[in-house]
Design a protein around this motif. Structure first.
Motif, PDB file in Angstrom:
ATOM      1  N   VAL A 165       0.839  -1.210   0.000  1.00 33.37           N
ATOM      2  CA  VAL A 165       0.000   0.000   0.000  1.00 33.37           C
ATOM      3  C   VAL A 165       0.869   1.253   0.000  1.00 33.37           C
ATOM      4  CG1 VAL A 165      -1.602   1.371   1.384  1.00 33.37           C
ATOM      5  CG2 VAL A 165      -2.038  -1.062   1.030  1.00 33.37           C
ATOM      6  N   LEU A 166       1.904   1.270   0.821  1.00 32.25           N
ATOM      7  CA  LEU A 166       2.792   2.429   0.859  1.00 32.25           C
ATOM      8  C   LEU A 166       3.506   2.619  -0.475  1.00 32.25           C
ATOM      9  CD1 LEU A 166       4.313   1.910   4.422  1.00 32.25           C
ATOM     10  CD2 LEU A 166       2.836   3.800   3.719  1.00 32.25           C
ATOM     11  N   LEU A 167       3.899   1.522  -1.109  1.00 34.27           N
ATOM     12  CA  LEU A 167       4.595   1.601  -2.397  1.00 34.27           C
ATOM     13  C   LEU A 167       3.671   2.103  -3.499  1.00 34.27           C
ATOM     14  CD1 LEU A 167       6.682  -1.671  -2.172  1.00 34.27           C
ATOM     15  CD2 LEU A 167       7.599   0.620  -2.470  1.00 34.27           C
ATOM     16  N   LYS A 168       2.425   1.627  -3.493  1.00 32.76           N
ATOM     17  CA  LYS A 168       1.473   2.077  -4.506  1.00 32.76           C
ATOM     18  C   LYS A 168       1.179   3.572  -4.368  1.00 32.76           C
ATOM     19  CE  LYS A 168      -1.006  -2.276  -5.211  1.00 32.76           C
ATOM     20  NZ  LYS A 168      -2.295  -2.991  -5.022  1.00 32.76           N
ATOM     21  N   ASN A 169       1.410   4.090  -3.176  1.00 32.92           N
ATOM     22  CA  ASN A 169       1.157   5.515  -2.918  1.00 32.92           C
ATOM     23  C   ASN A 169       2.467   6.240  -2.576  1.00 32.92           C
ATOM     24  OD1 ASN A 169      -2.023   5.711  -2.761  1.00 32.92           O
ATOM     25  ND2 ASN A 169      -1.427   3.822  -1.714  1.00 32.92           N
ATOM     26  N   GLU A 170       3.540   5.815  -3.241  1.00 33.37           N
ATOM     27  CA  GLU A 170       4.855   6.414  -2.992  1.00 33.37           C
ATOM     28  C   GLU A 170       4.811   7.923  -3.155  1.00 33.37           C
ATOM     29  OE1 GLU A 170       9.473   6.062  -4.644  1.00 33.37           O
ATOM     30  OE2 GLU A 170       7.905   4.751  -5.436  1.00 33.37           O
ATOM     31  N   GLY A 220       0.136  10.881   9.465  1.00 35.07           N
ATOM     32  CA  GLY A 220       0.339   9.484   9.128  1.00 35.07           C
ATOM     33  C   GLY A 220       1.756   9.222   8.669  1.00 35.07           C
ATOM     34  N   TYR A 221       1.886   8.587   7.499  1.00 32.79           N
ATOM     35  CA  TYR A 221       3.205   8.155   7.029  1.00 32.79           C
ATOM     36  C   TYR A 221       3.332   8.348   5.517  1.00 32.79           C
ATOM     37  CZ  TYR A 221       3.393   5.958  11.607  1.00 32.79           C
ATOM     38  OH  TYR A 221       3.379   5.739  12.955  1.00 32.79           O
ATOM     39  N   ILE A 222       4.587   8.448   5.072  1.00 26.44           N
ATOM     40  CA  ILE A 222       4.880   8.556   3.655  1.00 26.44           C
ATOM     41  C   ILE A 222       6.097   7.696   3.340  1.00 26.44           C
ATOM     42  CG2 ILE A 222       6.264  10.650   4.016  1.00 26.44           C
ATOM     43  CD1 ILE A 222       5.405  11.579   1.235  1.00 26.44           C
ATOM     44  N   LEU A 223       6.024   6.970   2.238  1.00 25.98           N
ATOM     45  CA  LEU A 223       7.192   6.235   1.763  1.00 25.98           C
ATOM     46  C   LEU A 223       7.861   7.097   0.709  1.00 25.98           C
ATOM     47  CD1 LEU A 223       7.652   2.518   1.098  1.00 25.98           C
ATOM     48  CD2 LEU A 223       8.381   4.119  -0.644  1.00 25.98           C
ATOM     49  N   LYS A 224       9.102   7.440   0.968  1.00 27.46           N
ATOM     50  CA  LYS A 224       9.790   8.407   0.117  1.00 27.46           C
ATOM     51  C   LYS A 224      11.259   8.018   0.008  1.00 27.46           C
ATOM     52  CE  LYS A 224       9.965  13.436  -0.406  1.00 27.46           C
ATOM     53  NZ  LYS A 224       9.621  14.725   0.241  1.00 27.46           N
ATOM     54  N   VAL A 225      11.722   7.866  -1.218  1.00 28.82           N
ATOM     55  CA  VAL A 225      13.120   7.502  -1.456  1.00 28.82           C
ATOM     56  C   VAL A 225      13.957   8.773  -1.556  1.00 28.82           C
ATOM     57  CG1 VAL A 225      14.744   6.364  -3.002  1.00 28.82           C
ATOM     58  CG2 VAL A 225      12.483   5.368  -2.613  1.00 28.82           C
ATOM     59  N   ASP A 226      15.030   8.804  -0.778  1.00 29.60           N
ATOM     60  CA  ASP A 226      15.986   9.920  -0.853  1.00 29.60           C
ATOM     61  C   ASP A 226      16.922   9.643  -2.020  1.00 29.60           C
ATOM     62  OD1 ASP A 226      18.030  11.769  -0.587  1.00 29.60           O
ATOM     63  OD2 ASP A 226      18.029  11.689   1.610  1.00 29.60           O
ATOM     64  N   GLU A 227      16.669  10.273  -3.174  1.00 30.00           N
ATOM     65  CA  GLU A 227      17.446  10.009  -4.388  1.00 30.00           C
ATOM     66  C   GLU A 227      18.920  10.327  -4.206  1.00 30.00           C
ATOM     67  OE1 GLU A 227      16.402   8.407  -6.812  1.00 30.00           O
ATOM     68  OE2 GLU A 227      14.249   8.454  -6.511  1.00 30.00           O
ATOM     69  N   ASN A 228      19.212  11.412  -3.497  1.00 29.22           N
ATOM     70  CA  ASN A 228      20.610  11.800  -3.287  1.00 29.22           C
ATOM     71  C   ASN A 228      21.343  10.732  -2.483  1.00 29.22           C
ATOM     72  OD1 ASN A 228      20.315  14.255  -4.623  1.00 29.22           O
ATOM     73  ND2 ASN A 228      19.560  15.271  -2.762  1.00 29.22           N
TER      74      ASN A 228
END
Length: 232
Positions: A165-170, A220-228
């Motif tokens: 679910v978190l990935l689908k709503n990245e 709530g929460y967020i799935l977020k990739v730090d690109e740097n």
């Protein structure tokens, strides 16, 4: 045809549940003890869509059956038991059960819980890609396995559903209520703090980069990739 493995040692209850499930057009396999349950599952694992599992079983108890089954394949499991101690419920859910229902229960409630789980499974199969790339992690949807390089990170069914679910709503903030509805179902009546508990479990599993799942205070929460960080 949806196939349910019913594991229950009380003959009268087993017969009653089998009749009710068949009336709802489910195919039902029966096991009367823990050893028979494992034999049935190993012989029919490709057909079984869901397991109804009694806790107090002869030979191998329900918790033992669940642990062994989930080592073979990820399949949704509803625990059925007369034990209503909260510690037992937590143990069942922590070890991979999708849901927990306390005896005696109304058949309509059990059927509703089954429908919720099957709808969620069907939706996951329809919408999920073959895999997700999350920074240096790879989630294999078909195998329901999370990889960090060559390392396999084991997830319980609930942890897997939450991560999907978190990935689908990245990059989108998900409220606790949204996560409850999407992962535990709209009819969930337990403690909403269960979301925070499972977020903590996930962070422990992805300890290589715990910052992937960030807390948005008060929401709530967020799935977020730090690109740097990922490029580094």
């Amino acid at each position: 045809m949806v196939t349910i493995l019913l594991v229950e040692d009380e003959a009268s209850l087993s017969g009653y549940l089998k009749n009710e499930l068949q009336f709802e057009n489910y195919e039902v396999l029966i096991a009367n003890d823990g050893e028979e349950a494992l034999q049935q599952f190993q012989a029919n694992q490709d057909q079984i869509n869901l397991i109804l599992l009694d806790w107090m079983l002869p030979k191998i108890d329900g918790l033992g059956v669940m642990r062994r089954v989930l080592k073979i394949k990820q399949v949704p499991i509803i625990m059925m038991t007369a034990r209503d101690y909260i510690g037992d419920k937590v143990a069942g859910l922590d070890n991979g059960a999708e849901d927990y229902i306390t005896k005696p229960f109304e058949i309509e409630e059990l059927l509703a819980r089954i429908r919720v789980i099957l709808r969620r499974e069907e939706q996951n199969h329809k919408t999920a890609p073959d895999h997700f790339q999350i920074g240096k992690f790879v989630l294999d949807v078909k195998a329901k396995a999370l990889y960090f390089g060559a390392e396999i990170i084991k997830l319980t069914p609930r942890e897997y559903d939450l991560l999907v679910v978190l990935l689908k709503n990245e990059n989108q903030v998900m409220t606790r209520d949204e996560l409850l509805d999407l992962v535990w179902g709209v009819n969930f009546e337990g403690d909403p703090n269960i979301v925070d508990v499972y977020i903590r479990y996930l962070r422990q599993k992805i300890k290589h980069d715990e910052s992937l799942i960030q807390t948005v205070r008060g929401i709530g929460y967020i799935l977020k990739v730090d690109e740097n960080k990922n490029e580094a």
